[in-house]
Design an enzyme around this catalytic site. Structure first.
Site, PDB file in Angstrom:
ATOM      1  N   ASN A  31       0.802  -1.228   0.000  1.00 13.41           N
ATOM      2  CA  ASN A  31       0.000   0.000   0.000  1.00 13.41           C
ATOM      3  C   ASN A  31       0.832   1.274   0.000  1.00 13.41           C
ATOM      4  O   ASN A  31       0.331   2.341  -0.360  1.00 13.41           O
ATOM      5  CB  ASN A  31      -0.927  -0.013   1.218  1.00 13.41           C
ATOM      6  CG  ASN A  31      -1.695   1.272   1.375  1.00 13.41           C
ATOM      7  OD1 ASN A  31      -2.632   1.556   0.639  1.00 13.41           O
ATOM      8  ND2 ASN A  31      -1.287   2.089   2.343  1.00 13.41           N
ATOM      9  N   TYR A  75       1.968   9.935 -11.782  1.00 13.26           N
ATOM     10  CA  TYR A  75       1.259   9.062 -10.843  1.00 13.26           C
ATOM     11  C   TYR A  75       0.529   7.955 -11.595  1.00 13.26           C
ATOM     12  O   TYR A  75       0.613   6.768 -11.227  1.00 13.26           O
ATOM     13  CB  TYR A  75       0.281   9.885 -10.015  1.00 13.26           C
ATOM     14  CG  TYR A  75      -0.481   9.086  -8.990  1.00 13.26           C
ATOM     15  CD1 TYR A  75       0.150   8.651  -7.826  1.00 13.26           C
ATOM     16  CD2 TYR A  75      -1.822   8.775  -9.171  1.00 13.26           C
ATOM     17  CE1 TYR A  75      -0.541   7.918  -6.873  1.00 13.26           C
ATOM     18  CE2 TYR A  75      -2.524   8.042  -8.220  1.00 13.26           C
ATOM     19  CZ  TYR A  75      -1.881   7.613  -7.088  1.00 13.26           C
ATOM     20  OH  TYR A  75      -2.567   6.886  -6.134  1.00 13.26           O
ATOM     21  N   LYS A  92       0.904   3.739 -11.436  1.00 17.52           N
ATOM     22  CA  LYS A  92      -0.209   2.860 -11.081  1.00 17.52           C
ATOM     23  C   LYS A  92      -0.593   1.950 -12.249  1.00 17.52           C
ATOM     24  O   LYS A  92      -1.034   0.810 -12.038  1.00 17.52           O
ATOM     25  CB  LYS A  92      -1.401   3.694 -10.608  1.00 17.52           C
ATOM     26  CG  LYS A  92      -1.151   4.409  -9.290  1.00 17.52           C
ATOM     27  CD  LYS A  92      -0.789   3.431  -8.165  1.00 17.52           C
ATOM     28  CE  LYS A  92      -0.648   4.115  -6.820  1.00 17.52           C
ATOM     29  NZ  LYS A  92      -0.382   3.152  -5.728  1.00 17.52           N
ATOM     30  N   ALA A 102      -9.723   9.104  -2.733  1.00 15.13           N
ATOM     31  CA  ALA A 102     -10.078   8.710  -1.376  1.00 15.13           C
ATOM     32  C   ALA A 102      -9.817   9.855  -0.398  1.00 15.13           C
ATOM     33  O   ALA A 102      -8.956  10.707  -0.620  1.00 15.13           O
ATOM     34  CB  ALA A 102      -9.288   7.475  -0.955  1.00 15.13           C
ATOM     35  N   THR A 124      -8.072  10.755   2.134  1.00 11.12           N
ATOM     36  CA  THR A 124      -6.843  10.395   2.839  1.00 11.12           C
ATOM     37  C   THR A 124      -6.050  11.648   3.189  1.00 11.12           C
ATOM     38  O   THR A 124      -6.314  12.733   2.662  1.00 11.12           O
ATOM     39  CB  THR A 124      -5.972   9.494   1.951  1.00 11.12           C
ATOM     40  OG1 THR A 124      -5.603  10.220   0.767  1.00 11.12           O
ATOM     41  CG2 THR A 124      -6.715   8.226   1.561  1.00 11.12           C
TER      42      THR A 124
END
Length: 252
Positions: A81, A146, A150, A179, A181
């Site tokens: 993660n 990014y 991914k 998300a 976060t």
């Protein structure tokens, strides 16, 4: 709460905050002994084994994995993660920034998986779950670097699933949408109008809000569980429908 993970040992990188923290806690609630590997592990839940680990450094990874095995007796589940974000088009990030993000997001997953594989091969219920992203399956503005990392995680997941299924190791990934976060929170703080920016991010997802870390954790726990023993090479979207739905205005 199901105890389907009772007796298993789970390793969660980036487990001290956000999705990782929610995942570590849920795996623990479902019976697993959990080790958090993080650059700043002190933020993790006190009920878990917390170890400092830099996934960008192979020696640090190997030492942390050895500590997990010594302290908890083995490894059955790996949740890759740990990751960092990046903004910009392909023009906006220099080579050093590309290398920095690739080192963590992609090679960090490689290093942790590689170090854990000898122990996973000894497990009766071995599973690897990688945290991927909607950025791997949808073109998002100003996410070139990014999204590239991914996208690589998505392909890596499929390759690993094929390579290690004969050894009894399942490999899957989750693809969260945007998300709620700490990293997204920091992005919003830097925006010219944080309220408007948050509203835009929420509106981009068909269910009209940010994804909760606990929702991603639930998907990870499903893929990690022996109850999903026939599931491998799968990417599970947790994005409020962003990947697959095309709603007409006024329908959401």
């Amino acid at each position: 709460m199901s105890k389907d993970l009772d007796g298993l040992v789970a390793l969660v990188t980036g487990g001290a905050s956000g999705i990782g923290s929610a995942t570590a806690d849920l795996l623990g609630e479902r019976g697993a002994k959990v080790a958090i590997l993080d650059l700043n592990p002190d933020g993790g839940h006190s009920g878990h084994l917390s170890l400092r680990c830099d996934v960008a450094d192979d020696a640090s990874v190997r030492a942390a994995v050895a500590d997990v095995v010594r302290e908890l007796g083995g490894i059955d589940i790996v949740v890759n993660n740990a990751g960092i974000g990046a903004q910009g088009t392909v023009e906006d990030n220099d080579d050093d920034e590309w290398r920095r993000v690739l080192e963590v997001n992609l090679l960090g997953t490689v290093r942790v998986s590689r170090a854990a594989l000898p122990h996973l091969r000894l497990s009766r219920a071995a599973a690897i779950v990688n945290t991927c992203s909607i950025a791997a399956t949808a073109g998002l503005p100003a996410r070139a670097l990014y999204g590239a990392t991914k996208g690589a995680i998505l392909s890596l997941t499929l390759s690993m699933a094929a390579d290690h299924l004969p050894e009894g190791i399942r490999v899957n990934c989750v693809n969260p949408g945007t998300a709620d976060t700490p990293w997204v929170g920091r992005l919003l703080e830097r925006a010219a109008d944080p309220v408007a920016e948050r509203a835009a991010l929420e509106a981009r997802q068909p269910h009209g809000r940010l994804v909760r870390p606990q929702e991603v954790a639930a998907a990870i726990a499903y893929l990690a569980s022996p109850l999903s023993g026939s599931t491998t090479g799968t990417s599970l979207a947790v994005d409020g429908g962003m990947q697959g739905l095309r709603l007409r205005p006024g329908n959401n």
